[in-house]
Design a protein around this motif. Sequence first.
Motif, PDB file in Angstrom:
ATOM      1  N   ARG A  80      59.149  50.009  29.393  1.00 11.15           N
ATOM      2  CA  ARG A  80      58.721  50.922  28.333  1.00 11.15           C
ATOM      3  C   ARG A  80      59.498  52.232  28.450  1.00 11.15           C
ATOM      4  N   LEU A  81      60.086  52.647  27.339  1.00  9.66           N
ATOM      5  CA  LEU A  81      60.833  53.898  27.280  1.00  9.66           C
ATOM      6  C   LEU A  81      60.545  54.575  25.952  1.00  9.66           C
ATOM      7  N   ASP A  82      60.026  55.808  26.012  1.00  9.91           N
ATOM      8  CA  ASP A  82      59.641  56.540  24.803  1.00  9.91           C
ATOM      9  C   ASP A  82      60.265  57.928  24.835  1.00  9.91           C
ATOM     10  N   LEU A  83      61.311  58.097  24.014  1.00  7.83           N
ATOM     11  CA  LEU A  83      61.938  59.402  23.882  1.00  7.83           C
ATOM     12  C   LEU A  83      61.370  60.198  22.715  1.00  7.83           C
ATOM     13  N   SER A  84      60.358  59.650  22.060  1.00  5.27           N
ATOM     14  CA  SER A  84      59.712  60.298  20.918  1.00  5.27           C
ATOM     15  C   SER A  84      60.753  60.687  19.877  1.00  5.27           C
ATOM     16  N   ASP A  85      60.883  61.985  19.595  1.00  5.33           N
ATOM     17  CA  ASP A  85      61.788  62.402  18.529  1.00  5.33           C
ATOM     18  C   ASP A  85      63.134  62.875  19.073  1.00  5.33           C
ATOM     19  N   ARG A  86      63.516  62.420  20.258  1.00  3.62           N
ATOM     20  CA  ARG A  86      64.779  62.837  20.860  1.00  3.62           C
ATOM     21  C   ARG A  86      65.810  61.728  20.782  1.00  3.62           C
ATOM     22  N   ALA A  87      67.046  62.113  20.582  1.00  4.09           N
ATOM     23  CA  ALA A  87      68.124  61.131  20.465  1.00  4.09           C
ATOM     24  C   ALA A  87      68.395  60.483  21.819  1.00  4.09           C
ATOM     25  N   GLY A  88      68.792  59.238  21.785  1.00  5.36           N
ATOM     26  CA  GLY A  88      69.109  58.534  23.012  1.00  5.36           C
ATOM     27  C   GLY A  88      69.891  57.271  22.717  1.00  5.36           C
ATOM     28  N   GLU A  89      70.309  56.597  23.773  1.00  7.18           N
ATOM     29  CA  GLU A  89      71.091  55.386  23.640  1.00  7.18           C
ATOM     30  C   GLU A  89      70.183  54.168  23.742  1.00  7.18           C
ATOM     31  N   PHE A  90      70.204  53.352  22.691  1.00  9.01           N
ATOM     32  CA  PHE A  90      69.345  52.175  22.655  1.00  9.01           C
ATOM     33  C   PHE A  90      69.947  51.005  23.414  1.00  9.01           C
TER      34      PHE A  90
END
Length: 390
Positions: A80-90
């Motif tokens: 589980r990984l939750d960056l909410s409203d932050r950009a990240g690498e999928f």
Amino acid sequence: MDDRISKLPTDILTSIISRLSLREAIATCILSTSWRHLSSYVTYLNFPPYISFNGTLESYVSMVNQVLNSHRGGRIKEFRLDLSDRAGEFASSFEFAVAKKAEIVHISIAPKKIHHSLPSMNGLECLKELSLSHICLDDQDFGHLVSNCAALECFTIEYVAWRNVSIVGLSKLKHINLFHLWQTESVVIRDLISLVSLTFFEWRCVWKNEFSAQLSNIPKLTKLQLRGDYNQSRHIEFLAEMTSCIRNQLQLLLISSRTFSSLNHDLLFQLANIKHLEFVFYISGHWRHISSHVIHLVKACGSLEKLLIKFGVVIPETETREHPRSNMSPKHIEISGYLGYCDERGLILDLINNITSLQKVIFVANREEALDRARLDFRHITSVGFLVIS
């Protein structure tokens, strides 16, 4: 003073610390030299949401990468990984999870304006539960991804930018949850012989204000939830556009909405086998329209046994109303969230006055003051019961 826990086999110790939070599991490395690397084999990699992380995005991403790079186990159970409203690498996080043959994967990475590339498919055959939020894949990549998840049992997508969502031929899929499909024009759900429940939450096409759903060959579907759409008449249209064989399978129906438009005609369909009908209201005013919708739908449910009414934020309305009449027959009404507003009281009286075989009305509240108001408003009804849930 023997340390009996440390003498347990490594696989048992790993199983134990895998049930801790990720932070607690990593902290066990300081206990002794024999525990130093155990956290590198944990089978549950559930990262705390970024929103609850005390640090910058860069430090959060660094922490995630450090955990992933140091992991030595061959398989994991859950990721589980939750960056909410932050950009990240999928791609990298998803590829790690499926490469470790994870059975449960939940990933939320924003913003959806960034196009994510489709990672390697190795390991998708082990996925049983997949939840993707704010992931921007094109329709072709999405279709390719889903078609390779042969063991998938539960699938959730939220805030995605796919124009066309097609979920076809997954024989083990039991639960589908589609949330906030604001840019989706069409959904195709077909040939899912194990599908039991389907949820739509906030769906509308912002480009054309059109949305179509095609459902076919889903012989076990019994639970349908239509939640939170701004135009409640779409719920009725959705049911009307279903084939009669699918409508007749349904046993539980939940409908929630913020607004209700008028319904000036009887429904032209039946919900013959609905036993549990639930309404959740987050509305202000328009009580007459609410009553019309509820009564028409209850009337269409010939086998109804339990009707639940849940009130959210309701603004009182003071105008005088006439109570429509119809012949309905649920045995049990349960009401929660009652605050005593005219809208609420009028709707409940409508139902009580129009249900011919009503056996019991129950008010449920977590505060005694709310029940006191309900006792006062419905003191003349002998079948009413009251229940406090702490």
